[in-house]
Design a protein around this motif. Structure first.
Motif, PDB file in Angstrom:
ATOM      1  N   CYS A   6       0.834  -1.198   0.000  1.00  0.00           N
ATOM      2  CA  CYS A   6       0.000   0.000   0.000  1.00  0.00           C
ATOM      3  C   CYS A   6       0.870   1.251   0.000  1.00  0.00           C
ATOM      4  O   CYS A   6       1.907   1.292   0.657  1.00  0.00           O
ATOM      5  N   ILE A   7       0.427   2.263  -0.723  1.00  0.00           N
ATOM      6  CA  ILE A   7       1.137   3.540  -0.770  1.00  0.00           C
ATOM      7  C   ILE A   7       0.618   4.380   0.388  1.00  0.00           C
ATOM      8  O   ILE A   7      -0.563   4.699   0.457  1.00  0.00           O
ATOM      9  N   GLU A   8       1.519   4.717   1.298  1.00  0.00           N
ATOM     10  CA  GLU A   8       1.119   5.456   2.479  1.00  0.00           C
ATOM     11  C   GLU A   8       2.046   6.642   2.726  1.00  0.00           C
ATOM     12  O   GLU A   8       3.200   6.641   2.306  1.00  0.00           O
ATOM     13  N   MET A   9       1.506   7.630   3.408  1.00  0.00           N
ATOM     14  CA  MET A   9       2.266   8.812   3.787  1.00  0.00           C
ATOM     15  C   MET A   9       2.131   8.962   5.301  1.00  0.00           C
ATOM     16  O   MET A   9       1.019   9.004   5.828  1.00  0.00           O
ATOM     17  N   LEU A  10       3.275   9.006   5.989  1.00  0.00           N
ATOM     18  CA  LEU A  10       3.275   9.190   7.429  1.00  0.00           C
ATOM     19  C   LEU A  10       3.506  10.654   7.726  1.00  0.00           C
ATOM     20  O   LEU A  10       4.573  11.200   7.464  1.00  0.00           O
ATOM     21  N   GLY A  11       2.450  11.294   8.204  1.00  0.00           N
ATOM     22  CA  GLY A  11       2.513  12.695   8.597  1.00  0.00           C
ATOM     23  C   GLY A  11       2.039  12.772  10.023  1.00  0.00           C
ATOM     24  O   GLY A  11       2.491  12.015  10.883  1.00  0.00           O
ATOM     25  N   THR A  12       1.090  13.650  10.300  1.00  0.00           N
ATOM     26  CA  THR A  12       0.464  13.699  11.606  1.00  0.00           C
ATOM     27  C   THR A  12      -0.273  12.389  11.858  1.00  0.00           C
ATOM     28  O   THR A  12      -0.349  11.908  12.972  1.00  0.00           O
ATOM     29  N   HIS A  13      -0.799  11.793  10.781  1.00  0.00           N
ATOM     30  CA  HIS A  13      -1.493  10.510  10.804  1.00  0.00           C
ATOM     31  C   HIS A  13      -0.941   9.665   9.655  1.00  0.00           C
ATOM     32  O   HIS A  13      -0.171  10.146   8.843  1.00  0.00           O
ATOM     33  N   TRP A  14      -1.386   8.411   9.580  1.00  0.00           N
ATOM     34  CA  TRP A  14      -1.081   7.571   8.416  1.00  0.00           C
ATOM     35  C   TRP A  14      -2.138   7.853   7.358  1.00  0.00           C
ATOM     36  O   TRP A  14      -3.341   7.777   7.631  1.00  0.00           O
ATOM     37  N   GLY A  28     -13.335   0.898   9.300  1.00  0.00           N
ATOM     38  CA  GLY A  28     -13.248  -0.516   8.979  1.00  0.00           C
ATOM     39  C   GLY A  28     -11.814  -0.916   8.688  1.00  0.00           C
ATOM     40  O   GLY A  28     -10.867  -0.224   9.035  1.00  0.00           O
ATOM     41  N   SER A  29     -11.662  -2.042   8.028  1.00  0.00           N
ATOM     42  CA  SER A  29     -10.327  -2.572   7.785  1.00  0.00           C
ATOM     43  C   SER A  29      -9.897  -2.358   6.342  1.00  0.00           C
ATOM     44  O   SER A  29     -10.710  -2.117   5.464  1.00  0.00           O
ATOM     45  N   THR A  30      -8.614  -2.438   6.114  1.00  0.00           N
ATOM     46  CA  THR A  30      -8.054  -2.318   4.781  1.00  0.00           C
ATOM     47  C   THR A  30      -7.073  -3.457   4.560  1.00  0.00           C
ATOM     48  O   THR A  30      -6.752  -4.210   5.473  1.00  0.00           O
ATOM     49  N   PHE A  31      -6.557  -3.550   3.370  1.00  0.00           N
ATOM     50  CA  PHE A  31      -5.530  -4.510   3.021  1.00  0.00           C
ATOM     51  C   PHE A  31      -4.244  -4.205   3.783  1.00  0.00           C
ATOM     52  O   PHE A  31      -3.439  -5.080   4.020  1.00  0.00           O
ATOM     53  N   CYS A  32      -4.053  -2.961   4.175  1.00  0.00           N
ATOM     54  CA  CYS A  32      -2.827  -2.507   4.826  1.00  0.00           C
ATOM     55  C   CYS A  32      -2.875  -2.871   6.306  1.00  0.00           C
ATOM     56  O   CYS A  32      -3.455  -2.160   7.106  1.00  0.00           O
ATOM     57  N   THR A  33      -2.260  -4.004   6.663  1.00  0.00           N
ATOM     58  CA  THR A  33      -2.359  -4.488   8.037  1.00  0.00           C
ATOM     59  C   THR A  33      -1.203  -4.065   8.919  1.00  0.00           C
ATOM     60  O   THR A  33      -1.325  -4.093  10.126  1.00  0.00           O
ATOM     61  N   THR A  34      -0.048  -3.685   8.348  1.00  0.00           N
ATOM     62  CA  THR A  34       1.077  -3.296   9.188  1.00  0.00           C
ATOM     63  C   THR A  34       0.733  -2.019   9.940  1.00  0.00           C
ATOM     64  O   THR A  34       0.897  -1.932  11.145  1.00  0.00           O
ATOM     65  N   TYR A  35       0.302  -1.016   9.230  1.00  0.00           N
ATOM     66  CA  TYR A  35      -0.125   0.247   9.822  1.00  0.00           C
ATOM     67  C   TYR A  35      -1.442   0.639   9.180  1.00  0.00           C
ATOM     68  O   TYR A  35      -1.446   1.242   8.125  1.00  0.00           O
ATOM     69  N   PRO A  36      -2.579   0.283   9.784  1.00  0.00           N
ATOM     70  CA  PRO A  36      -3.851   0.697   9.210  1.00  0.00           C
ATOM     71  C   PRO A  36      -3.939   2.212   9.152  1.00  0.00           C
ATOM     72  O   PRO A  36      -3.570   2.884  10.114  1.00  0.00           O
ATOM     73  N   PRO A  37      -4.366   2.773   8.023  1.00  0.00           N
ATOM     74  CA  PRO A  37      -4.392   4.233   7.878  1.00  0.00           C
ATOM     75  C   PRO A  37      -5.458   4.897   8.725  1.00  0.00           C
ATOM     76  O   PRO A  37      -6.499   4.327   8.996  1.00  0.00           O
ATOM     77  N   SER A  38      -5.153   6.123   9.151  1.00  0.00           N
ATOM     78  CA  SER A  38      -6.129   6.945   9.860  1.00  0.00           C
ATOM     79  C   SER A  38      -7.045   7.623   8.844  1.00  0.00           C
ATOM     80  O   SER A  38      -8.232   7.808   9.082  1.00  0.00           O
ATOM     81  N   TYR A  39      -6.451   8.023   7.702  1.00  0.00           N
ATOM     82  CA  TYR A  39      -7.179   8.699   6.626  1.00  0.00           C
ATOM     83  C   TYR A  39      -6.763   8.102   5.289  1.00  0.00           C
ATOM     84  O   TYR A  39      -5.735   7.433   5.200  1.00  0.00           O
ATOM     85  N   TYR A  40      -7.538   8.375   4.271  1.00  0.00           N
ATOM     86  CA  TYR A  40      -7.156   7.939   2.928  1.00  0.00           C
ATOM     87  C   TYR A  40      -7.611   8.970   1.907  1.00  0.00           C
ATOM     88  O   TYR A  40      -8.509   9.762   2.154  1.00  0.00           O
ATOM     89  N   PHE A  41      -6.932   8.954   0.770  1.00  0.00           N
ATOM     90  CA  PHE A  41      -7.269   9.819  -0.354  1.00  0.00           C
ATOM     91  C   PHE A  41      -7.842   8.955  -1.465  1.00  0.00           C
ATOM     92  O   PHE A  41      -7.226   7.975  -1.864  1.00  0.00           O
ATOM     93  N   LYS A  42      -9.018   9.305  -1.971  1.00  0.00           N
ATOM     94  CA  LYS A  42      -9.557   8.641  -3.158  1.00  0.00           C
ATOM     95  C   LYS A  42      -8.825   9.169  -4.385  1.00  0.00           C
ATOM     96  O   LYS A  42      -8.534   8.424  -5.302  1.00  0.00           O
ATOM     97  N   LYS A  43      -8.591  10.458  -4.407  1.00  0.00           N
ATOM     98  CA  LYS A  43      -7.892  11.117  -5.499  1.00  0.00           C
ATOM     99  C   LYS A  43      -7.022  12.201  -4.880  1.00  0.00           C
ATOM    100  O   LYS A  43      -7.458  12.921  -4.001  1.00  0.00           O
ATOM    101  N   ALA A  44      -5.782  12.261  -5.324  1.00  0.00           N
ATOM    102  CA  ALA A  44      -4.852  13.223  -4.753  1.00  0.00           C
ATOM    103  C   ALA A  44      -3.793  13.590  -5.783  1.00  0.00           C
ATOM    104  O   ALA A  44      -3.609  12.887  -6.762  1.00  0.00           O
ATOM    105  N   THR A  45      -3.135  14.686  -5.552  1.00  0.00           N
ATOM    106  CA  THR A  45      -1.960  15.078  -6.321  1.00  0.00           C
ATOM    107  C   THR A  45      -0.792  14.907  -5.373  1.00  0.00           C
ATOM    108  O   THR A  45      -0.776  15.487  -4.295  1.00  0.00           O
ATOM    109  N   VAL A  46       0.189  14.083  -5.771  1.00  0.00           N
ATOM    110  CA  VAL A  46       1.325  13.775  -4.908  1.00  0.00           C
ATOM    111  C   VAL A  46       2.607  14.249  -5.582  1.00  0.00           C
ATOM    112  O   VAL A  46       2.784  14.039  -6.766  1.00  0.00           O
ATOM    113  N   TRP A  47       3.503  14.857  -4.795  1.00  0.00           N
ATOM    114  CA  TRP A  47       4.771  15.306  -5.352  1.00  0.00           C
ATOM    115  C   TRP A  47       5.836  15.322  -4.258  1.00  0.00           C
ATOM    116  O   TRP A  47       5.533  15.284  -3.074  1.00  0.00           O
ATOM    117  N   HIS A  48       7.093  15.395  -4.693  1.00  0.00           N
ATOM    118  CA  HIS A  48       8.246  15.536  -3.799  1.00  0.00           C
ATOM    119  C   HIS A  48       8.604  17.017  -3.745  1.00  0.00           C
ATOM    120  O   HIS A  48       8.860  17.610  -4.783  1.00  0.00           O
TER     121      HIS A  48
END
Length: 121
Positions: free
Chosen positions: A51-59, A100-120
């Motif tokens: 799973c593509i995740e971003m660790l910020g204030t939350h997962w 609920g639950s997700t496929f991501c079991t190591t660190y279940p996310p607090s929030y998720y994006f359906k659509k987002a713009t991601v950059w470095h």
């Protein structure tokens, strides 16, 4: 119960190769509790359990299908390479609280994006 496997460098700890540009179709949340306004979030790029995740204030789980994990473990978007795990990234979009639950079991996310713009940055 499924054991959690951390993905690093494009190879799972169990020794199974991760396919280039893989993204689990089953990393879906059951619904939303609340949605925040469109804004920019920042954190570090990580990918656990494929799973593509971003660790910020939350997962934050990034479910936008335009973003994939390459065979080298890097994050790729519509315009190419974005970041390697541990690099700072930013995401702009509406964050939905995970319910609920997700496929991501190591660190279940607090929030998720359906659509987002991601950059470095």
């Amino acid at each position: 119960m499924r054991a959690a496997i951390r993905v690093t460098g494009g190879v799972m700890a169990a020794g199974l190769a991760v396919a280039a540009f893989s993204s689990p179709a089953s990393a879906q949340t059951d619904g939303t509790v609340s949605a925040q306004a469109v804004k920019t979030y920042s954190g570090k790029f990580e990918h656990y359990d494929g799973c593509i995740e971003m660790l910020g204030t939350h997962w934050y789980l990034i479910q936008d299908g335009r973003y994939k994990i390459g065979g080298n473990g890097g994050l790729y978007g519509p315009k190419g390479f974005i970041a390697y795990p541990g690099w700072k990234i930013k995401a702009k979009g509406t964050a939905y609280r995970a319910k609920g639950s997700t496929f991501c079991t190591t660190y279940p996310p607090s929030y998720y994006f359906k659509k987002a713009t991601v950059w470095h940055p």
